[in-house]
Write an enzyme that holds these catalytic residues in place. Structure first.
Site, PDB file in Angstrom:
ATOM      1  N   GLN A 206       0.872  -1.174   0.000  1.00 55.70           N
ATOM      2  CA  GLN A 206       0.000   0.000   0.000  1.00 55.70           C
ATOM      3  C   GLN A 206       0.912   1.228   0.000  1.00 55.70           C
ATOM      4  O   GLN A 206       1.587   1.507   0.989  1.00 55.70           O
ATOM      5  CB  GLN A 206      -0.899  -0.004   1.230  1.00 55.70           C
ATOM      6  CG  GLN A 206      -1.663  -1.316   1.427  1.00 55.70           C
ATOM      7  CD  GLN A 206      -2.778  -1.499   0.423  1.00 55.70           C
ATOM      8  OE1 GLN A 206      -3.797  -0.837   0.482  1.00 55.70           O
ATOM      9  NE2 GLN A 206      -2.576  -2.410  -0.516  1.00 55.70           N
ATOM     10  N   ALA A 247     -11.317   2.112   4.930  1.00 51.94           N
ATOM     11  CA  ALA A 247     -10.293   1.357   4.207  1.00 51.94           C
ATOM     12  C   ALA A 247      -9.600   2.199   3.147  1.00 51.94           C
ATOM     13  O   ALA A 247      -9.950   3.349   2.894  1.00 51.94           O
ATOM     14  CB  ALA A 247     -10.921   0.110   3.584  1.00 51.94           C
ATOM     15  N   HIS A 248      -8.620   1.579   2.490  1.00 51.83           N
ATOM     16  CA  HIS A 248      -7.782   2.302   1.537  1.00 51.83           C
ATOM     17  C   HIS A 248      -8.580   2.850   0.350  1.00 51.83           C
ATOM     18  O   HIS A 248      -9.531   2.266  -0.114  1.00 51.83           O
ATOM     19  CB  HIS A 248      -6.628   1.418   1.039  1.00 51.83           C
ATOM     20  CG  HIS A 248      -7.056   0.154   0.368  1.00 51.83           C
ATOM     21  ND1 HIS A 248      -6.357  -1.025   0.490  1.00 51.83           N
ATOM     22  CD2 HIS A 248      -8.083  -0.140  -0.442  1.00 51.83           C
ATOM     23  CE1 HIS A 248      -6.946  -1.970  -0.220  1.00 51.83           C
ATOM     24  NE2 HIS A 248      -7.995  -1.453  -0.795  1.00 51.83           N
ATOM     25  N   ASN A 249      -8.144   4.023  -0.097  1.00 47.32           N
ATOM     26  CA  ASN A 249      -8.666   4.692  -1.299  1.00 47.32           C
ATOM     27  C   ASN A 249     -10.078   5.242  -1.135  1.00 47.32           C
ATOM     28  O   ASN A 249     -10.682   5.652  -2.131  1.00 47.32           O
ATOM     29  CB  ASN A 249      -8.631   3.761  -2.523  1.00 47.32           C
ATOM     30  CG  ASN A 249      -7.221   3.472  -2.998  1.00 47.32           C
ATOM     31  OD1 ASN A 249      -6.257   3.679  -2.270  1.00 47.32           O
ATOM     32  ND2 ASN A 249      -7.091   2.992  -4.208  1.00 47.32           N
ATOM     33  N   SER A 267     -12.091   1.801  -1.542  1.00 52.10           N
ATOM     34  CA  SER A 267     -12.445   2.524  -2.770  1.00 52.10           C
ATOM     35  C   SER A 267     -13.895   2.983  -2.814  1.00 52.10           C
ATOM     36  O   SER A 267     -14.447   3.171  -3.898  1.00 52.10           O
ATOM     37  CB  SER A 267     -12.125   1.673  -4.005  1.00 52.10           C
ATOM     38  OG  SER A 267     -10.743   1.360  -4.053  1.00 52.10           O
TER      39      SER A 267
END
Length: 346
Positions: A206, A247-249, A267
């Site tokens: 990441q 979470a990521h993005n 995302s």
């Protein structure tokens, strides 16, 4: 693009060297000394980057990228642009983990450095609690308080008049003004990127950032993961309750409110002034429009249009969910029918 405040570029590596790392044959017709300096997603890659591709995007017959080289399955190699060197592997996303580790590493603490290195920039009236550890090149604005035993990773920037609680960890993050992060929360750590392989799942690097804009507040024991390549963003005035995972993005707009135990998968895009009750969960890549209200305990598995109220599991328009709940209750527990003598039937 890899942000040098938070990551070190280990390269450049030649195409031949990377082919050896990923155990792929060197593609014919390409310069084995081609220098690859970093890694990037397909749509952001430059001729000095390595990318990976699981297959053509939905609705496309070709793979679009400007990468210098791309990890790709054999059946997709011919779909790359003419100038992109194919490194043929069986599991591109999983193999990318090893390739990225050869090109990029997160900056970490120098074990020989003091708790507050000389490269740290502190404005006036910054208060640093006992046991705080700060990495190289950190910037902290005027009037900000850092609670005891917190960890601020290299390159992190924190704005003015912020309150960082005790035992907070911040990596790979840019924090705006008047931000509150309560005790025990973790900002900008690695997100949950996993690729399956024949030998079991592997972690995918990441390499992005976490950005908290002005006037954001994050409760205790929350996690806001950094982006996989891009940014995880919490917009101005977002209010995040305790025990929430982002979470990521993920991209949160202005004034988003998430009550306790929220779970936002990777995302997701959440519009301005959205309100979520406690224990709301969103599946990955979901879009939630502006001014949406989601009832507590809902599980959102599809995108929600702007201005609507949803609830239930799986979540649906609130009125529909309530009607279905009432109908189901009546079906399972019908009202007793009166007997001809005026009593109740069994």
């Amino acid at each position: 693009m890899i942000d040098p405040r938070f990551y070190r570029l280990l390269g450049p590596k030649t195409l031949a060297e990377l082919a050896q790392v990923v155990r792929a044959e060197l593609p014919g017709g390409f310069d084995p000394n081609l220098a690859l300096r970093s890694c990037a997603p397909l749509d952001q890659a430059t001729p000095s980057d390595l990318a990976f591709c699981q297959g053509p995007a939905k609705g496309q017959s070709l793979i679009e990228t400007k990468a210098g080289a791309c990890l790709v399955r054999a059946e997709h190699a011919a779909l790359l642009p003419a100038g992109v060197a194919p490194l043929i592997v069986k599991e591109p996303r999983a193999v990318f983990a090893a390739a990225a580790a050869a090109l990029v590493a997160r900056r970490d603490f120098d074990p020989t450095a003091p708790a507050v290195p000389a490269s740290v920039k502190l404005e006036a009236n910054v208060i640093i609690g006992r046991g705080v550890v700060i990495g190289e090149d950190v910037e902290i604005g005027q009037g900000t308080t850092i609670g005891p035993n917190s960890v601020i990773g290299p390159g992190v920037a924190i704005g003015r008049n912020c309150r960082i609680g005790a035992n907070v960890t911040i990596y790979c993050a840019l924090i705006g003004d008047r931000v509150t992060i309560s005790s025990g929360s973790v900002i900008g750590e690695v997100g949950f990127g996993v690729a399956p392989t024949a030998n079991g799942p592997v972690d995918v690097p990441q390499l992005g950032r976490a950005i908290l804009q002005d006037d954001v507040s994050v409760g205790s024991l929350c996690a806001v993961d950094r982006g996989a390549f891009g940014d995880t963003v919490l917009g101005i005035g977002c209010k995040i309750d305790n025990f929430t995972q982002i979470a990521h993005n993920c991209q949160l707009g202005l004034g988003v409110v998430i009550a306790a135990f929220g779970g936002i998968s990777g995302s997701c895009e959440i519009g301005d002034n959205v309100m979520m009750g406690g224990r709301v969960g969103l599946g990955d890549h979901i879009q939630v429009g502006e001014r949406v209200v989601i009832a507590a305990g809902s599980g959102v598995l599809e995108s929600v249009p702007a201005g609507e109220a949803w609830g239930g599991y799986p979540a649906k328009p609130l009125r529909q969910w309530l009607r279905e709940s009432v109908a189901l209750k009546r079906l399972v527990n019908p009202k007793p029918q009166a007997s001809p003598k005026g009593g109740e039937s069994l």
